[in-house]
Design an enzyme around this catalytic site. Structure first.
Site: not given
Length: 286
Positions: A60-61, A99, A129, A131, A198
């Protein structure tokens, strides 16, 4: 003629490598050769990175890197699907993970499954992925039990930037270790085959790697992890600023600027296009 030098042998050498699978990556836990991963958003870039990477992440970056957003929070499922399709098309070897954007999985395991299954079905990618730590473990378990491979993400979590008060390194004093360790263990125990860790201090990254059974992939978490990932554009030096944990392997930002400046100067001076770049009329048939 030896088999080694036969045409059959040479053709075999040219054959493309098969796509890596989740079990292949699981086998890299504790390996002497760390897992290599980078972010990818387009087919041409995926094709360039694919021979060298074990995993490509459609992160999502992309919201910040490609769309100029201030954070990752505005990224949508549709955006990830569009870029995910491109990355799968452009690669043939690396496992492709996607993501799950902010808001696509937090409300309930059922909503997470609906979005995760859509992501994989519409792109051909192999994993998602997510978070989050202890609170997201039930969702991770729900997905894994229904056939969706999951990569976790703990430590500094960009989707929680508003709660965390910015992009701050985590675990730099031992008193703050326990919640992060608990998060990593909970996600591993829930069935995530890998976890991105991270922005944490090196001793904590080493502790997480030792005390979890899944593959720990670091970003700003030291060489103690089972593998590494970076945002590709940071690594390539496309931006003036990058996080301190990034090593720049190129400086493409200035290279691109200079190339565009040269093009603009040639156009304005009518030095481009020349005869070499211009189509001529066909000769008339007699």
């Amino acid at each position: 003629m030896s088999m080694q030098n036969s045409p059959v042998s040479k053709e075999k050498d040219k054959a493309p490598r098969r796509r890596l699978t989740v079990p292949d990556l699981i086998a890299m836990k504790g390996s002497d050769t760390p897992l290599v991963s980078l972010t990818a958003y387009t087919a041409p870039m995926a094709g360039l990175m694919d021979p060298h990477c074990d995993m490509l992440l459609v992160g999502d970056s992309l919201g910040m890197v490609l769309y100029g957003m201030d954070s990752t929070l505005g990224v949508t499922v549709d955006m990830i699907i569009n870029h995910g399709r491109a990355v799968v098309r452009g690669s043939s070897h690396a496992l492709v993970a996607l993501d799950m954007p902010f808001g696509s999985f937090e409300a309930s395991p059922e909503i997470a499954f609906a979005n995760a299954s859509r992501l994989l079905a519409e792109t051909g990618a192999q994993a998602v992925k997510i978070e989050g730590g202890v609170t997201m473990a039930p969702t991770v378990r729900f997905l894994v039990e229904r056939g969706i491979p999951v990569v976790g993400h703990v430590g500094l979590r960009p989707q929680s930037v508003n709660v965390m008060g910015g992009y701050k390194a985590q675990g730099r004093d031992e008193d703050s270790w326990k919640p992060i360790l608990d998060d990593a263990r909970a996600i591993a125990n829930a069935g995530a085959f890998a976890t991105v860790v991270e922005g944490v201090a090196e001793p904590l990254a080493a502790e997480i790697t030792r005390k979890t059974d899944n593959v720990i992939i670091g970003i700003g978490a030291s060489a103690a992890c089972d593998g590494q990932i970076l945002v590709t554009e940071d690594m390539l030096g496309l931006f003036e600023w990058s996080p301190r944990f990034v090593k720049r392997y190129a400086s493409l930002g200035p290279t691109i600027t200079n190339a565009v400046a040269g093009y603009a100067a040639d156009v304005r001076a009518r030095r481009f296009p020349t005869d070499k770049e211009t189509y001529k009329m066909l000769a008339k048939k007699s």
